[in-house]
Scaffold this motif. Structure first.
Motif, PDB file in Angstrom:
ATOM      1  N   THR A 563       0.469  -1.438   0.103  1.00 14.59           N
ATOM      2  CA  THR A 563      -0.288   0.005   0.112  1.00 14.59           C
ATOM      3  C   THR A 563       1.092   1.176  -0.352  1.00 14.59           C
ATOM      4  OG1 THR A 563      -2.169  -1.062   1.024  1.00 14.59           O
ATOM      5  CG2 THR A 563      -1.442   1.531   1.487  1.00 14.59           C
ATOM      6  N   ALA A 564       1.937   1.158   0.392  1.00 12.31           N
ATOM      7  CA  ALA A 564       3.263   2.473   0.917  1.00 12.31           C
ATOM      8  C   ALA A 564       3.679   3.074  -0.559  1.00 12.31           C
ATOM      9  CB  ALA A 564       3.866   2.001   2.117  1.00 12.31           C
ATOM     10  N   THR A 565       3.798   1.654  -1.810  1.00 10.50           N
ATOM     11  CA  THR A 565       4.414   1.569  -2.671  1.00 10.50           C
ATOM     12  C   THR A 565       2.864   2.229  -3.595  1.00 10.50           C
ATOM     13  OG1 THR A 565       3.685   0.007  -3.681  1.00 10.50           O
ATOM     14  CG2 THR A 565       5.825  -0.013  -2.874  1.00 10.50           C
ATOM     15  N   VAL A 575       4.569  15.773  -5.635  1.00 10.91           N
ATOM     16  CA  VAL A 575       6.116  16.589  -5.521  1.00 10.91           C
ATOM     17  C   VAL A 575       7.068  16.901  -6.938  1.00 10.91           C
ATOM     18  CG1 VAL A 575       8.045  16.252  -3.734  1.00 10.91           C
ATOM     19  CG2 VAL A 575       6.832  15.815  -3.413  1.00 10.91           C
ATOM     20  N   LEU A 576       7.168  15.605  -7.536  1.00 10.62           N
ATOM     21  CA  LEU A 576       7.727  15.454  -9.091  1.00 10.62           C
ATOM     22  C   LEU A 576       7.376  16.351 -10.020  1.00 10.62           C
ATOM     23  CD1 LEU A 576      10.565  13.005  -8.047  1.00 10.62           C
ATOM     24  CD2 LEU A 576      10.921  15.524  -7.043  1.00 10.62           C
ATOM     25  N   GLY A 577       5.941  15.688 -10.322  1.00 12.47           N
ATOM     26  CA  GLY A 577       5.491  16.139 -11.323  1.00 12.47           C
ATOM     27  C   GLY A 577       5.391  14.523 -12.190  1.00 12.47           C
ATOM     28  N   GLU A 578       4.464  15.475 -13.033  1.00 16.58           N
ATOM     29  CA  GLU A 578       3.267  14.518 -13.166  1.00 16.58           C
ATOM     30  C   GLU A 578       4.381  13.140 -14.390  1.00 16.58           C
ATOM     31  OE1 GLU A 578       0.261  13.519 -13.121  1.00 16.58           O
ATOM     32  OE2 GLU A 578       0.004  14.832 -11.812  1.00 16.58           O
ATOM     33  N   HIS A 579       5.290  13.265 -14.656  1.00 16.76           N
ATOM     34  CA  HIS A 579       6.365  12.906 -15.562  1.00 16.76           C
ATOM     35  C   HIS A 579       6.483  11.393 -15.060  1.00 16.76           C
ATOM     36  CE1 HIS A 579       9.025  14.909 -13.415  1.00 16.76           C
ATOM     37  NE2 HIS A 579      10.023  13.596 -13.593  1.00 16.76           N
ATOM     38  N   VAL A 580       6.547  11.241 -14.042  1.00 10.84           N
ATOM     39  CA  VAL A 580       7.076  10.398 -13.136  1.00 10.84           C
ATOM     40  C   VAL A 580       6.421   8.803 -13.160  1.00 10.84           C
ATOM     41  CG1 VAL A 580       7.199   9.247 -10.738  1.00 10.84           C
ATOM     42  CG2 VAL A 580       7.805  11.545 -11.386  1.00 10.84           C
ATOM     43  N   GLU A 581       6.827   8.164 -13.556  1.00  8.31           N
ATOM     44  CA  GLU A 581       6.157   6.644 -13.928  1.00  8.31           C
ATOM     45  C   GLU A 581       7.004   5.654 -13.353  1.00  8.31           C
ATOM     46  OE1 GLU A 581       5.657   6.201 -18.163  1.00  8.31           O
ATOM     47  OE2 GLU A 581       4.381   7.200 -18.212  1.00  8.31           O
ATOM     48  N   GLN A 582       6.004   4.353 -12.820  1.00 10.69           N
ATOM     49  CA  GLN A 582       6.177   3.759 -12.099  1.00 10.69           C
ATOM     50  C   GLN A 582       7.133   2.905 -13.015  1.00 10.69           C
ATOM     51  OE1 GLN A 582       3.949   1.141  -9.374  1.00 10.69           O
ATOM     52  NE2 GLN A 582       4.827  -0.609 -10.053  1.00 10.69           N
ATOM     53  N   LYS A 583       8.398   2.379 -12.830  1.00 14.29           N
ATOM     54  CA  LYS A 583       9.666   1.619 -13.218  1.00 14.29           C
ATOM     55  C   LYS A 583       9.931   0.037 -13.073  1.00 14.29           C
ATOM     56  CE  LYS A 583       8.981   4.451 -16.798  1.00 14.29           C
ATOM     57  NZ  LYS A 583       8.082   3.881 -18.049  1.00 14.29           N
ATOM     58  N   GLY A 584       9.096  -0.661 -12.088  1.00 12.75           N
ATOM     59  CA  GLY A 584       9.889  -1.200 -11.290  1.00 12.75           C
ATOM     60  C   GLY A 584       8.615  -1.314  -9.557  1.00 12.75           C
ATOM     61  N   SER A 585       9.375  -2.856  -9.309  1.00 10.46           N
ATOM     62  CA  SER A 585       8.670  -2.363  -7.917  1.00 10.46           C
ATOM     63  C   SER A 585       9.360  -3.990  -6.850  1.00 10.46           C
ATOM     64  CB  SER A 585       7.376  -1.978  -6.973  1.00 10.46           C
ATOM     65  OG  SER A 585       6.232  -2.826  -7.749  1.00 10.46           O
ATOM     66  N   ALA A 586       9.295  -3.995  -5.721  1.00 13.92           N
ATOM     67  CA  ALA A 586       9.451  -4.821  -4.868  1.00 13.92           C
ATOM     68  C   ALA A 586       9.152  -5.522  -3.859  1.00 13.92           C
ATOM     69  CB  ALA A 586      10.973  -5.801  -4.581  1.00 13.92           C
ATOM     70  N   LEU A 592      10.129  -1.652   1.098  1.00 12.01           N
ATOM     71  CA  LEU A 592      10.127  -2.008   0.032  1.00 12.01           C
ATOM     72  C   LEU A 592      11.001  -1.006  -1.364  1.00 12.01           C
ATOM     73  CD1 LEU A 592       8.570   1.124  -0.679  1.00 12.01           C
ATOM     74  CD2 LEU A 592       7.082   0.647   0.804  1.00 12.01           C
ATOM     75  N   ARG A 593      10.658  -1.960  -2.427  1.00 13.62           N
ATOM     76  CA  ARG A 593      11.913  -0.573  -3.184  1.00 13.62           C
ATOM     77  C   ARG A 593      10.649  -0.540  -4.301  1.00 13.62           C
ATOM     78  NH1 ARG A 593      15.256  -5.234  -5.402  1.00 13.62           N
ATOM     79  NH2 ARG A 593      14.039  -4.800  -7.351  1.00 13.62           N
ATOM     80  N   PHE A 594      10.721   0.817  -5.042  1.00 20.33           N
ATOM     81  CA  PHE A 594      10.025   1.170  -5.729  1.00 20.33           C
ATOM     82  C   PHE A 594      10.734   2.545  -7.255  1.00 20.33           C
ATOM     83  CE2 PHE A 594       7.503   4.361  -7.540  1.00 20.33           C
ATOM     84  CZ  PHE A 594       6.721   3.731  -7.962  1.00 20.33           C
ATOM     85  N   ASP A 595      11.054   1.931  -8.374  1.00 19.31           N
ATOM     86  CA  ASP A 595      11.430   2.503  -9.203  1.00 19.31           C
ATOM     87  C   ASP A 595      10.444   3.442 -10.453  1.00 19.31           C
ATOM     88  OD1 ASP A 595      14.026   1.071  -8.415  1.00 19.31           O
ATOM     89  OD2 ASP A 595      13.820  -0.708  -9.854  1.00 19.31           O
ATOM     90  N   PHE A 596      11.268   4.270 -10.346  1.00 17.95           N
ATOM     91  CA  PHE A 596      10.542   5.541 -10.831  1.00 17.95           C
ATOM     92  C   PHE A 596      10.988   6.243 -12.230  1.00 17.95           C
ATOM     93  CE2 PHE A 596      11.897   6.996  -6.879  1.00 17.95           C
ATOM     94  CZ  PHE A 596      12.313   8.675  -7.224  1.00 17.95           C
ATOM     95  N   SER A 597      10.248   6.726 -12.970  1.00 14.14           N
ATOM     96  CA  SER A 597      11.225   8.157 -14.316  1.00 14.14           C
ATOM     97  C   SER A 597      11.166   8.938 -13.078  1.00 14.14           C
ATOM     98  CB  SER A 597      10.881   7.679 -15.049  1.00 14.14           C
ATOM     99  OG  SER A 597       8.964   7.994 -14.831  1.00 14.14           O
ATOM    100  N   HIS A 598      12.214   9.906 -13.698  1.00 17.01           N
ATOM    101  CA  HIS A 598      12.655  11.174 -13.110  1.00 17.01           C
ATOM    102  C   HIS A 598      14.301  11.346 -13.418  1.00 17.01           C
ATOM    103  CE1 HIS A 598      12.155  15.028 -10.952  1.00 17.01           C
ATOM    104  NE2 HIS A 598      13.548  14.674  -9.999  1.00 17.01           N
TER     105      HIS A 598
END
Length: 870
Positions: A563-565, A575-586, A592-598
């Motif tokens: 849920t935290a992801t 905070v950073l903008g709408e360009h952020v997209e999830q690119k992977g998670s564990a 938890l690990r969260f990869d994102f575009s920035h």
């Protein structure tokens, strides 16, 4: 006919034959442990062939992105050298799941090729399975008789098991197949030799374009075959080869699928395609490989050092290697081809357009990194060349360069040949084979057939609503591997265990029978739409009912992190903008690990804002609003986010916490308050344009604060319980810095005084100023003294020994004129003398050092120094 039209005509044809047209599945597989990538058109439909799922229509057609670079289907080394093999390719296919069979499949294939596409019947050949006595499979006379209605009998060829019997793997659905081949040679060439003699002989103009697979058997673990209850059709037509035929060219690379990319390579590199064989191979390699890498990244697979990511990195590095060696490209440029690729294929595959910037960034960074590796490798290779005493470079050293530093072996061989040296290829191949054997042994696994206890039961997942249930084991099998030993995979009629997927770890727990005996379940995974539970041993009474219990504590911790992801994703976009997209998670129970575009590192303020955003949603006690089995379009219309690289069905599950709405199949807390607290523990780069946050929640946060509190009081105690510990620590740091400066000055003065003493001790031997002595300086001081003396004296040979913290150090300085005139080499000398101090080292011919664990051997090493000049 343009490639877009060729693709469109195929899909329209089968749509008219009552097939449902489905989009290409992501090329990177998430829940099939037997495959890294989709390597054939049928891979996304395996669950239907295995009977583990039901398609929305028994007739389907599509164009599927496929990648063949590893395992059984591996075309990588052919790519670039011939005109028709590729890493990434499109597979046009039509499918029947228990509906039509050979008659319709053959009739429609013939109609499409000869009537819709207008291919001349006289250039086509077909093959049918000739049978296999050893396997007990008869000839496919049914297909043979059907083909006689459409094509002359002398054009129907009988093929062996290798060419005309298709198998999914060592086990599973399989069956005979019928291939359609095309002969596009000139009339003169056809007059010399018949096309039938070149079918399946790797001739570049007599190639297979379509394979019709008739799935009618199931291969068991012992190798035997049994008939499937339902017969299926699985066809695959190579899109690039079909374009070659319909566009009247002799190479896939001359079609409009590749020519725009090739033209762009010519423009950037100032090289012409079609004039030099080596340049042509390099251009073909690059134009092919950029497609494979771009599609993989767009589907969510970044280059890395393991698994599927390693495969993608290997493909890209092969392209870079060819551009470096044969196109003289020393700067990144392959990323610039993504623009052309996106324009060409973005309509059929929109992920290329939406992910273009990310794909470009990742490829550019990978190019720059590997080009640096090549530069470093050249330095190391030159050192190996200098140390080679004959004209053969050992395979062991070449393998170390390849394995440790990633320097390509073919580039090593090329450079050595230019220097008049040879590579010990046999020695290299022996080292490579040793590594392969180690890898193969580590991953070796055998899988038994399923033992079916209860047949024809559709499995039900109840894990969203319950953590325990009464279950029956419907089937099991034994799996043996070197890593895990014997393991049993169990399937239940229903299960509360969540299988690994969507980044979330699989549940653990136990089975308990009516006698109170317990079997622990150590993992849960999903394979071809079946939830499989892993146990180290089998229950004693397989036919009884069991109580299946999920580890509630681990599930709750995992749910908190999952849920935290979702909240983190929302926070980053806010905070950073709408360009952020999830690119992977564990999502694990502990973190938890969260990869994102920035595009840049997050500042302290941004990280604080993200943390505060998530914790405000936790404090807001937002309830879970879950919708199951709703149309995907409805969920998207409500604002739910979908992720690129994920495969969604027509109906989906949406998860909402306040304004955070995502399509998700994972498990979640009932209220954000259950998370307790969210804490970011690290933030960093994964690849160009991709950042990674690692964070903790719930019990892990409590432990984090407990450990920090303990460390704080320990530090305060060391600071004599200072009222302002931070200020006290700053004062210590300033005092330490001042003391370091004083020590540095003292050491400089010591070295200066020592230099004067050493000058007076120089001894001339055979015209060489020589000194071998044990001195009391650190490595930096010894180097400074050596080079100071070297600036004042010609023909200088120095060997110094020192002891520090129980370790020995030898340092050798030789004037450059001596290196040139006498052939002396400081690096080789310290390696020789290193044995006396039980160590080793190296360096440049004029200065080198060796370290060891035996200070008692320093004197003997110093005594031996004179042997090199006397």
């Amino acid at each position: 006919m343009k490639s877009q039209d060729i693709r469109s005509k195929f899909l329209s044809f089968f749509e008219a034959k009552k097939h449902t047209i489905v989009p290409s599945a992501p090329m990177v597989l998430k829940d099939d442990p037997t495959l890294m990538f989709v390597n054939s058109g049928m891979a996304p439909f395996k669950e239907y062939f295995l009977g583990n799922g039901q398609p929305k229509n028994n007739r389907i057609a599509d164009t599927q992105k496929c990648l063949r670079v590893s395992g059984k289907h591996n075309d990588l080394e052919e790519v670039g050298y011939d005109t028709y093999h590729h890493t990434l390719f499109e597979m046009l296919g039509n499918w029947s799941f228990g509906d039509y069979f050979k008659k319709e499949a053959i009739a429609w294939a013939w109609e499409l090729l000869t009537e819709v596409y207008g291919i001349d019947k006289d250039i086509l050949y077909v093959t049918v399975f000739e049978g296999d006595e050893e396997d007990g499979i008869p000839m496919d006379t049914e297909a043979y008789d059907i083909w006689k209605q459409y094509i002359a009998e002398d054009r129907i060829l009988k093929g062996n098991k290798k060419d005309n019997f298709w198998e999914m793997g060592d086990q599973g659905p399989c069956g005979p197949c019928s291939e359609i081949h095309v002969d596009i040679r000139s009339a003169d060439e056809k007059a010399k030799i018949s096309g039938k003699d070149l079918v399946n002989k790797d001739h570049p103009q007599v190639v297979e374009i379509w394979n019709l697979v008739f799935m009618q058997y199931n291969r068991k673990a012992n190798g035997s075959l049994e008939s499937l209850p339902n017969k299926h059709i699985d066809t695959g037509m190579g899109f690039e080869r079909l374009c070659m035929v319909l566009q009247g060219v002799q190479s896939n690379y001359d079609t409009d699928v590749f020519t725009p990319i090739i033209r762009e390579i010519e423009t950037i590199t100032n090289k012409d395609y079609g004039k030099d064989d080596k340049v042509d191979v390099a251009i073909r390699v690059i134009s092919d490989h950029v497609r494979a890498v771009a599609f993989s990244i767009a589907d969510g697979q970044l280059p890395s050092n393991t698994g599927a990511g390693y495969v993608i990195r290997r493909i890209l590095r092969r392209a870079i290697r060819y551009s470096f060696t044969f196109l003289d490209q020393k700067e990144p440029f392959i990323y610039r081809l993504v623009e052309v690729l996106s324009k060409k294929m973005g309509t059929a595959f929109p992920e290329l357009k939406s992910q273009k910037q990310l794909v470009e960034n990742v490829i550019k960074e990978e190019e720059a990194s590997f080009l640096r590796t090549l530069d470093q490798g050249l330095v190391l290779l030159n050192r190996i060349v200098e140390e080679t005493k004959n004209d053969i470079v050992s395979g062991e050293k070449a393998f170390e360069l390849y394995d440790t530093y990633g320097f390509p072996i073919d580039l090593t061989a090329l450079i050595l040949s230019e220097k008049g040296l040879k590579l010990d290829e046999k020695g290299f191949n022996e080292e490579l084979q040793k590594q392969k054997n180690r890898s193969r042994a580590a991953s070796e696994m055998s899988t038994d057939d399923w033992v079916v206890l209860v047949d024809d039961i559709e499995q039900e997942f109840i894990g969203y609503d319950a953590l325990e249930a009464q279950v029956k084991i419907t089937r099991y099998r034994k799996v043996t591997s070197k890593k895990d030993g014997d393991m049993y995979q169990l399937v239940f009629n229903l299960t509360p265990f969540y299988p690994e997927g969507g980044g979330q770890v699989g549940d653990k727990g136990y089975l308990e029978d009516v006698h109170g005996d317990v079997v622990y379940l150590v993992d849960t995974k999903k394979e071809n739409n079946v939830i499989i539970h892993f146990a180290k041993n089998l229950p004693s009474h397989l036919d009884e009912s069991f109580k299946a219990v999920v580890d509630a504590k681990q599930r709750h911790r995992t749910e908190s992190n999952h849920t935290a992801t979702h909240l983190l994703h929302q926070a980053l976009r806010e905070v950073l903008g709408e360009h952020v997209e999830q690119k992977g998670s564990a999502v694990h129970s502990k973190y938890l690990r969260f990869d994102f575009s920035h595009f840049s590192k997050l500042s302290v303020e941004e990280l604080r804002d993200v943390e505060n955003f998530v914790n405000s949603r936790i404090d807001g006690k937002l309830p879970l609003i879950e919708k199951r089995n709703i149309p995907k379009e409805e969920a998207i219309a409500e604002g739910a986010m979908s992720l690129f690289g994920e495969k969604y069905g027509d109906t989906v599950r949406s998860i909402r916490f306040g304004q955070s709405i995502e399509l998700c199949g994972g498990t979640h807390v009932k209220n954000t308050a259950d998370i307790w607290h969210f804490k970011i523990v690290s933030e960093g780069a994964v690849a160009a344009g991709i950042r990674r946050i690692e964070a903790i929640t719930n019990d892990a946060v409590k432990e984090f604060y407990h450990e920090n509190n303990r460390a704080f009081y320990e530090m305060k105690d060391l600071l004599n319980n200072a009222k302002e510990p931070v200020k006290a620590l700053q004062n210590l740091q300033e005092e330490n810095a001042n003391l370091k400066k004083q020590i540095e000055q003292l050491l400089k003065d010591k070295a200066k005084n020592l230099k004067g003493e050493l000058k007076s001790e120089l001894e001339e031997i055979n015209g060489i100023q020589f000194l071998a002595k044990k001195i009391d300086l650190d490595a930096s001081g010894i180097k400074d003294v050596s080079f100071d003396l070297g600036s004042q004296h010609d023909n200088l040979f120095l060997l110094f020994g020192t002891e520090n913290d129980g370790k020995a150090l030898l340092s050798c300085y030789i004037s450059k004129e001596l290196v040139a005139s006498k052939g002396l080499n400081a690096g080789q000398i310290v390696r020789d003398l290193g044995k006396y101090i039980q160590g080793g080292g190296g360096g440049q011919p004029f200065f080198a050092t060796a370290g060891g664990k035996n200070p008692a051997g320093i004197d003997e090493a110093l005594n031996k120094a004179k042997d090199y000049i006397s």
